[in-house]
Design a protein around this motif. Structure first.
Motif, PDB file in Angstrom:
ATOM      1  N   GLN A 197       0.816  -1.198   0.000  1.00 28.42           N
ATOM      2  CA  GLN A 197       0.000   0.000   0.000  1.00 28.42           C
ATOM      3  C   GLN A 197       0.854   1.255   0.000  1.00 28.42           C
ATOM      4  OE1 GLN A 197      -2.454  -0.769   3.449  1.00 28.42           O
ATOM      5  NE2 GLN A 197      -4.048  -1.786   2.247  1.00 28.42           N
ATOM      6  N   ALA A 198       1.971   1.187   0.738  1.00 27.90           N
ATOM      7  CA  ALA A 198       2.890   2.333   0.744  1.00 27.90           C
ATOM      8  C   ALA A 198       3.544   2.511  -0.622  1.00 27.90           C
ATOM      9  CB  ALA A 198       3.954   2.144   1.823  1.00 27.90           C
ATOM     10  N   ASP A 199       3.914   1.374  -1.269  1.00 27.21           N
ATOM     11  CA  ASP A 199       4.530   1.459  -2.588  1.00 27.21           C
ATOM     12  C   ASP A 199       3.576   2.070  -3.612  1.00 27.21           C
ATOM     13  OD1 ASP A 199       6.900   0.399  -1.747  1.00 27.21           O
ATOM     14  OD2 ASP A 199       6.469  -1.646  -2.409  1.00 27.21           O
ATOM     15  N   GLU A 200       2.279   1.739  -3.484  1.00 33.54           N
ATOM     16  CA  GLU A 200       1.306   2.263  -4.437  1.00 33.54           C
ATOM     17  C   GLU A 200       1.163   3.778  -4.338  1.00 33.54           C
ATOM     18  OE1 GLU A 200      -2.184   0.078  -3.563  1.00 33.54           O
ATOM     19  OE2 GLU A 200      -1.582  -1.697  -4.706  1.00 33.54           O
ATOM     20  N   GLN A 201       1.520   4.349  -3.189  1.00 33.14           N
ATOM     21  CA  GLN A 201       1.431   5.794  -3.019  1.00 33.14           C
ATOM     22  C   GLN A 201       2.738   6.502  -3.341  1.00 33.14           C
ATOM     23  OE1 GLN A 201      -1.456   7.390  -2.452  1.00 33.14           O
ATOM     24  NE2 GLN A 201      -2.300   5.318  -2.668  1.00 33.14           N
ATOM     25  N   ARG A 202       3.771   5.723  -3.696  1.00 36.51           N
ATOM     26  CA  ARG A 202       5.041   6.343  -4.060  1.00 36.51           C
ATOM     27  C   ARG A 202       4.894   7.147  -5.347  1.00 36.51           C
ATOM     28  NH1 ARG A 202       9.762   2.158  -4.314  1.00 36.51           N
ATOM     29  NH2 ARG A 202      10.908   4.096  -4.658  1.00 36.51           N
ATOM     30  N   PHE A 203       5.706   8.178  -5.445  1.00 36.43           N
ATOM     31  CA  PHE A 203       5.663   9.039  -6.615  1.00 36.43           C
ATOM     32  C   PHE A 203       6.212   8.288  -7.822  1.00 36.43           C
ATOM     33  CE2 PHE A 203       7.120  12.356  -9.458  1.00 36.43           C
ATOM     34  CZ  PHE A 203       6.073  13.257  -9.409  1.00 36.43           C
ATOM     35  N   ALA A 204       5.580   8.445  -8.974  1.00 35.91           N
ATOM     36  CA  ALA A 204       6.027   7.780 -10.194  1.00 35.91           C
ATOM     37  C   ALA A 204       5.818   8.703 -11.386  1.00 35.91           C
ATOM     38  CB  ALA A 204       5.272   6.465 -10.408  1.00 35.91           C
ATOM     39  N   ALA A 205       6.562   8.423 -12.443  1.00 39.11           N
ATOM     40  CA  ALA A 205       6.449   9.198 -13.679  1.00 39.11           C
ATOM     41  C   ALA A 205       6.290   8.246 -14.854  1.00 39.11           C
ATOM     42  CB  ALA A 205       7.676  10.086 -13.874  1.00 39.11           C
ATOM     43  N   ALA A 206       5.615   8.714 -15.883  1.00 46.56           N
ATOM     44  CA  ALA A 206       5.471   7.949 -17.120  1.00 46.56           C
ATOM     45  C   ALA A 206       5.791   8.868 -18.295  1.00 46.56           C
ATOM     46  CB  ALA A 206       4.054   7.396 -17.259  1.00 46.56           C
ATOM     47  N   VAL A 207       6.613   8.376 -19.204  1.00 45.48           N
ATOM     48  CA  VAL A 207       6.964   9.115 -20.419  1.00 45.48           C
ATOM     49  C   VAL A 207       6.416   8.343 -21.610  1.00 45.48           C
ATOM     50  CG1 VAL A 207       8.839   9.869 -21.911  1.00 45.48           C
ATOM     51  CG2 VAL A 207       9.010  10.201 -19.441  1.00 45.48           C
ATOM     52  N   PHE A 208       5.547   8.993 -22.387  1.00 46.02           N
ATOM     53  CA  PHE A 208       4.974   8.402 -23.604  1.00 46.02           C
ATOM     54  C   PHE A 208       5.551   9.157 -24.799  1.00 46.02           C
ATOM     55  CE2 PHE A 208       1.967   7.936 -20.162  1.00 46.02           C
ATOM     56  CZ  PHE A 208       1.544   6.616 -20.259  1.00 46.02           C
ATOM     57  N   ARG A 209       5.998   8.420 -25.804  1.00 41.36           N
ATOM     58  CA  ARG A 209       6.595   9.053 -26.982  1.00 41.36           C
ATOM     59  C   ARG A 209       5.836   8.653 -28.235  1.00 41.36           C
ATOM     60  NH1 ARG A 209      12.882   7.826 -25.493  1.00 41.36           N
ATOM     61  NH2 ARG A 209      13.069   9.324 -23.769  1.00 41.36           N
ATOM     62  N   ALA A 210       5.375   9.663 -28.975  1.00 43.71           N
ATOM     63  CA  ALA A 210       4.718   9.420 -30.263  1.00 43.71           C
ATOM     64  C   ALA A 210       5.772   9.073 -31.303  1.00 43.71           C
ATOM     65  CB  ALA A 210       3.947  10.659 -30.688  1.00 43.71           C
ATOM     66  N   PRO A 211       5.392   8.357 -32.380  1.00 43.84           N
ATOM     67  CA  PRO A 211       6.386   7.964 -33.386  1.00 43.84           C
ATOM     68  C   PRO A 211       6.932   9.135 -34.187  1.00 43.84           C
ATOM     69  CG  PRO A 211       4.181   7.313 -34.067  1.00 43.84           C
ATOM     70  CD  PRO A 211       4.059   7.785 -32.658  1.00 43.84           C
ATOM     71  N   GLU A 212       6.197  10.263 -34.244  1.00 44.89           N
ATOM     72  CA  GLU A 212       6.703  11.456 -34.922  1.00 44.89           C
ATOM     73  C   GLU A 212       6.134  12.679 -34.212  1.00 44.89           C
ATOM     74  OE1 GLU A 212       3.032   9.979 -36.448  1.00 44.89           O
ATOM     75  OE2 GLU A 212       4.975   9.154 -37.003  1.00 44.89           O
ATOM     76  N   PRO A 213       6.806  13.836 -34.336  1.00 45.90           N
ATOM     77  CA  PRO A 213       6.373  15.032 -33.592  1.00 45.90           C
ATOM     78  C   PRO A 213       4.926  15.414 -33.845  1.00 45.90           C
ATOM     79  CG  PRO A 213       8.566  15.364 -34.510  1.00 45.90           C
ATOM     80  CD  PRO A 213       8.059  14.076 -35.080  1.00 45.90           C
ATOM     81  N   GLY A 214       4.435  15.219 -35.058  1.00 44.06           N
ATOM     82  CA  GLY A 214       3.081  15.645 -35.376  1.00 44.06           C
ATOM     83  C   GLY A 214       2.002  14.889 -34.631  1.00 44.06           C
TER      84      GLY A 214
END
Length: 512
Positions: A197-214
């Motif tokens: 339960q403590a781990d689930e409240q830990r801060f996390a980040a997600a980076v999503f990258r599109a295949p091209e800038p557009g």
């Protein structure tokens, strides 16, 4: 906190006594009379959807392990060496000879250890260790054959149904877990649940990258519309990237316990869930129309189910990272051959020379701070882009990597390895196969160096008392050996050191 307990009706009083010492915890019971009832009872208990953890014995776990949901902390409680010694003490109190005797369920090494401590003739003791597929009739026949051959006065059993089948024919001494053994396992489970339960409240980040800038703006819009990310902070991140911040539990829910991504494959980006993923979320199986066939325009997700380690060597087995219960509860192995077919189909459908990276890549990071979480998420996204297709990875601050996390689609199939090595050792020690897998990985990283219970606890992210209990369980199962002591500080008592022996047990000819 709600803890589920699966128990035979004859043992409920013993389990209830053990549970009285826990505060702030309520219990939900699945009580059965016959082993054939176990699956229904466990299914009813899980259907409530309120459980934070589950305690059950080896037999219920063997009968219902495929029902256990991903992420649910599970502890397998089993009789310890002390419980066997107490059974022999009751035999002496009855005036019965210690041997000959037949004993079921206990591992051979536990019986040998207790017999040596009590000065008993090991050759006069017949044993039938527990196996997950072992029927009651086989155990009953084992005892009957030994009684007829030796004229033994009594038998020792851990299985209530076996005791009932032998009742009236011979004296039966039960060696079920005592309240003390059960209490220690309950405290271990509660500690594990609180840690999760403590781990689930830990801060996390997600980076999503599109295949091209557009395609970045479409990707950001699609992520903003996902209900799981309704409270997440989402922003642009580089020319092709979108970043999201949320508690780790949010991303674990989003990926169905690090198994799938809610992002469709694309030539032009679309961020909706696939129909099959919606079917999985609703609990119904996908139809053939939803799953479809692989075409060049819509390649199937390339996933291989590997779990690697960043700074620590990984286990040889190809495992799905934590369903079911990769953190602490019951474990499964992904069907490697089937996934290889998926990868071959995806590559072949796209045609020679066609780039595989046609969808967005995702990286998840769980670190000690926002900065470290972002750095880890970027590393994970880099790995996902190298692999191609719509997949993701998770990297944690302790160097563990989980992935590839496949694009949403039909529910993935899991199967236990035929050799059953880790599973057999886990049942023998009263642990989950996922925990045993982590211990095997730790043993590889130690390269033969002994470890203290405190170091073991820190390596696994558990408390020091849980680390000591884990050493005790491994010792009873013959999977760890004492190897001297150390005194890191001038004051205080020396710390005992132990050497893990899991790889030796898994090796051909090893003691499994």
């Amino acid at each position: 906190m709600v803890i589920g307990i699966v128990v035979h009706s004859g043992q409920r009083g013993c389990f209830a006594e053990a549970a009285r010492t826990l505060t702030g915890v309520s219990f939900a019971w699945a009580v059965y009379e016959r082993e054939a009832e176990i699956r229904d009872r466990v299914g009813d208990l899980l259907a409530t959807g309120t459980l934070d953890g589950l305690l059950l014995g080896p037999v219920p776990h063997a009968r219902a392990r495929d029902l256990l949901p991903p992420g649910l902390p599970v502890v397998i409680t089993r009789s310890a060496a002390l419980d066997l010694a107490l059974a022999w003490a009751r035999a002496r109190g009855n005036g019965w000879p210690a041997t000959p005797v037949s004993i079921d369920t206990f591992p051979d090494e536990t019986v040998t250890e207790v017999a040596a401590a009590l000065g008993l003739d090991r050759a006069a003791i017949a044993t039938l260790p527990f196996r997950p597929e072992q029927p009651v009739g086989e155990v009953v026949e084992f005892h009957r054959e030994h009684l007829e051959r030796t004229g033994a006065t009594y038998v020792i059993t851990v299985r209530t149904e076996v005791a009932a089948a032998l009742d009236g024919r011979t004296a039966v001494l039960p060696a079920m877990a005592t309240p003390g053994t059960i209490r220690a396992d309950l405290h271990d489970l509660v500690s594990r649940v609180r840690s999760q339960q403590a781990d689930e409240q830990r801060f996390a980040a997600a980076v999503f990258r599109a295949p091209e800038p557009g395609a970045r703006e479409a990707l950001r819009q699609a992520l903003s519309e996902l209900p799981e990310l309704a409270d997440a902070w989402i922003d642009e991140h580089g020319p092709r990237g979108v970043i999201a911040f949320a508690p780790a539990g949010v991303f674990e829910t989003l990926t169905q316990h690090w198994v799938s991504l809610p992002l469709g494959e694309m030539s032009g980006f679309h961020g909706t869930r696939s129909p099959a993923a919606n079917s999985a979320a609703s609990g119904r199986p996908p139809s053939p129309e939803e799953t479809g066939t692989t075409t060049a325009e819509s390649p199937s997700p390339a996933v291989d189910g590997t779990r690697a380690a960043g700074s620590s060597p990984a286990v040889d087995e190809t495992t799905v990272a934590e369903p079911p219960n990769l953190a602490e509860g019951g474990a499964a192995f992904r069907d490697e051959a089937g996934l290889a077919d998926q990868r071959a189909t995806a590559d072949g459908a796209a045609g020679p020379g066609t780039p595989r990276g046609r969808g967005p890549a995702a990286g998840f990071g769980i670190g000690a701070s926002a900065r470290s979480s972002v750095a880890l998420a970027e590393q994970a996204a880099d790995r996902a882009e190298r692999d191609g297709s719509t997949i993701g990875y998770l990297i944690t601050e302790d160097g563990m990597m989980i992935g590839p996390i496949g694009a949403a689609g039909p529910p993935l199939a899991y199967t236990y390895r035929e050799h059953g090595g880790l599973e057999e050792l886990a049942v023998r020690a009263g642990l989950s196969a996922a925990t045993m897998s982590r211990l095997a990985a730790l043993e590889r990283s130690l390269a033969g160096r002994p470890i203290s219970p405190g170091e073991l606890a820190r390596a696994l992210g558990i408390t020091d008392p849980s680390g000591r209990r884990l050493i005790r369980k491994l010792g009873e199962a013959g999977l760890v050996a004492a190897d001297g002591s150390a005194q890191p500080h001038h004051k205080g008592r020396p710390t005992r050191l132990y050497r893990l022996a899991i790889r030796a047990a898994l090796a051909p000819g090893g003691d499994r």
